[in-house]
Design a protein around this motif. Structure first.
Motif, short mmCIF file in Angstrom:
data_model
loop_
_atom_site.label_atom_id
_atom_site.label_comp_id
_atom_site.label_asym_id
_atom_site.label_seq_id
_atom_site.Cartn_x
_atom_site.Cartn_y
_atom_site.Cartn_z
N MET A 1 18.93 -2.66 4.38
CA MET A 1 18.95 -4.59 4.76
C MET A 1 18.45 -5.03 5.04
O MET A 1 17.66 -4.58 6.83
N ALA A 2 18.25 -6.37 4.71
CA ALA A 2 17.56 -7.40 5.87
C ALA A 2 18.18 -8.14 5.47
O ALA A 2 18.47 -9.26 4.98
N THR B 1 26.42 -3.11 9.06
CA THR B 1 25.00 -3.10 9.24
C THR B 1 25.05 -4.91 9.13
O THR B 1 24.14 -5.08 9.85
N LEU B 2 25.67 -5.75 8.45
CA LEU B 2 25.39 -7.26 8.40
C LEU B 2 25.42 -7.67 9.98
O LEU B 2 24.83 -7.78 9.81
N GLU B 3 26.68 -7.29 9.85
CA GLU B 3 26.80 -8.23 11.65
C GLU B 3 25.94 -7.29 12.47
O GLU B 3 25.22 -8.00 13.67
N ARG B 4 25.81 -6.59 12.84
CA ARG B 4 23.85 -5.12 13.57
C ARG B 4 22.83 -6.60 13.27
O ARG B 4 22.18 -6.78 14.17
N LEU B 5 22.80 -6.75 11.44
CA LEU B 5 21.41 -7.18 11.72
C LEU B 5 21.41 -8.62 12.34
O LEU B 5 20.19 -9.11 12.58
N GLU C 1 34.94 -11.61 -0.07
CA GLU C 1 35.91 -11.56 0.68
C GLU C 1 35.25 -10.90 1.83
O GLU C 1 36.03 -11.49 2.71
N ARG C 2 35.01 -10.13 2.55
CA ARG C 2 34.82 -9.35 3.50
C ARG C 2 33.57 -9.86 3.83
O ARG C 2 34.00 -9.73 5.49
N LEU C 3 32.92 -10.02 3.81
CA LEU C 3 31.66 -10.99 4.26
C LEU C 3 31.83 -12.40 4.65
O LEU C 3 31.32 -12.75 5.09
N GLN C 4 32.42 -13.20 3.48
CA GLN C 4 32.60 -14.50 4.19
C GLN C 4 31.44 -15.46 2.77
O GLN C 4 30.57 -16.51 4.08
N LEU C 5 30.45 -14.16 2.99
CA LEU C 5 29.48 -14.69 2.06
C LEU C 5 29.13 -15.17 0.14
O LEU C 5 30.30 -14.30 -0.01
#
Length: 389
Positions: free
Chosen positions: A98-99, A131-135, A183-187
């Protein structure tokens, strides 16, 4: 009611005008307010008011002066590529890359996650979320600045509907994965096949830059191909083009619905590991199987040498079947195939010279794991640019 309608229309028109200005600055950096008025066909007062608003928001910035045409030197403007961010994510086997990137598609920060075994759809989505939150924390990116995420998944993905119709590695079969991720990421989510993402990344910024047609062949947990024809990604009538893992290459035992194809059962990384173990070869599942076979062969193992030749013959068969139909300018080899040494690459070339009428240029992938991320980021920027027009 009429008044509300007018208010709504006014807001919509204003947003469209803003997007028109931003689109011009993304296409052609460093324009003056007067030039923007000409290109957008908006009045100068309208452009000036919207530009001032967007300068205050940080979307646009002033970057010096241009050439005078008889009056005062115009102040030049450019789009602030750091104003928003884009996220790219690619699943492959038990790995998640992820980036986060700026609006020019340049990667700001990257993160790797190893998925818990055994991998299933729920654990994959949970890893994506965590991973998105940590990134975002690691890169200092505010979540409100992220305009969307591009996600590359193994299997047959229906890009428009966000449905994954066939993914043996995660168990997703005809499921609305895109909606679940949104729905999970709200993106906003752009979903595509992982190899298609890699293909676009290599085409726009890697080994495939400058050609009009190429085939990108990837060997990992499965085997797949991405196809560029006339500078456009070819998806097929049901978005299943490039599923070369289902070619009848190698031993072909009976296959049940939802399983891997014959070619990938025999010559994917997992397939080669299975063959090596059956021969009694000691191989480490955490490192490149091709490199290990090359080393064992050089150390005098006839079994490793025989398996290596079998692998080269299998890969070359898949390549021959693909390029003889599509006749691409270039073939890009990726995944496990980037570990080919000169002898292995020459052996595959020799086989192809015997089997196909016209040989494409053959290159190893340049971007490696970054290819999918670049393609995922590009897919979001492309969708955002299209929506802004």
């Amino acid at each position: 009611m009429i008044g509300r309608g007018k208010t709504g229309n006014a807001k919509f028109v204003k947003q469209m005008n803003r997007e028109g200005i931003l689109h011009q600055l993304r296409q052609e950096p460093r324009l003056s307010r007067a030039e923007l008025a000409v290109k957008t066909k908006l009045s100068r007062p309208c452009v000036s008011a919207l530009v001032e608003e967007m300068i205050h928001e940080g979307l646009i910035r002033e970057v010096g002066t241009g050439e005078s045409r008889g009056g005062r030197r115009p102040i030049l403007l450019e789009y602030n590529v750091q104003a928003y961010a884009v996220v790219g994510a690619v699943f492959e086997g038990s790995e998640l890359e992820m980036a986060v990137a700026d609006m020019k598609g340049e990667l700001i920060a990257q993160m790797h996650t190893r998925l818990k075994q055994p991998v299933d759809g729920e654990s994959a989505l949970q890893a994506l979320e965590e991973t998105l939150e940590r990134l975002l924390v690691a890169s200092g990116t505010d979540r409100g600045r992220v305009i969307g995420i591009g996600v590359g998944l193994p299997g047959i993905t229906q890009r428009r509907s966000g449905t994954v119709s066939h993914a043996p590695s995660t168990g997703w079969m005809d499921l609305p994965v895109g909606r679940e991720i949104e729905e999970r990421l709200q993106l906003p989510v752009v979903l595509d096949n992982d190899v298609n993402m890699m293909t676009q990344g290599e085409f726009f910024g890697g080994a495939g830059s400058g050609v009009s047609s190429l085939v990108y062949m990837y060997v990992g947990t499965g085997i797949g191909a991405g196809i560029i024809l006339d500078k456009q990604l070819y998806r097929g009538s049901k978005e299943a083009s490039g599923e070369i893992g289902y070619m009848r290459i190698g031993d072909s035992p009976g296959r049940r619905k939802g399983e891997f194809g014959v070619f990938e059962k025999n010559f994917s990384v997992n397939g080669i590991h299975g063959k090596a173990k059956a021969l009694g070869l000691e191989v480490d599942p955490e490192t490149s199987i091709l490199r290990q076979l090359i080393r064992l062969s050089e150390e005098g193992s006839s079994q490793a040498e025989g398996l290596l030749n079998d692998v080269y013959h299998g890969w070359a068969s898949g390549i021959a079947n693909t390029v003889s139909v599509l006749d691409p300018e270039m073939l890009v080899l990726s995944g496990e195939m980037v570990h080919l040494n000169e002898a292995g690459l020459n052996r595959i070339r020799e086989l192809l010279l015997d089997w196909v009428p016209v040989m494409p240029e053959i290159r190893l992938a340049a971007l490696r794991e970054r290819a999918g991320l670049m393609g995922a980021v590009h897919s979001v920027l492309e969708a955002h640019s299209y929506a802004s027009r």
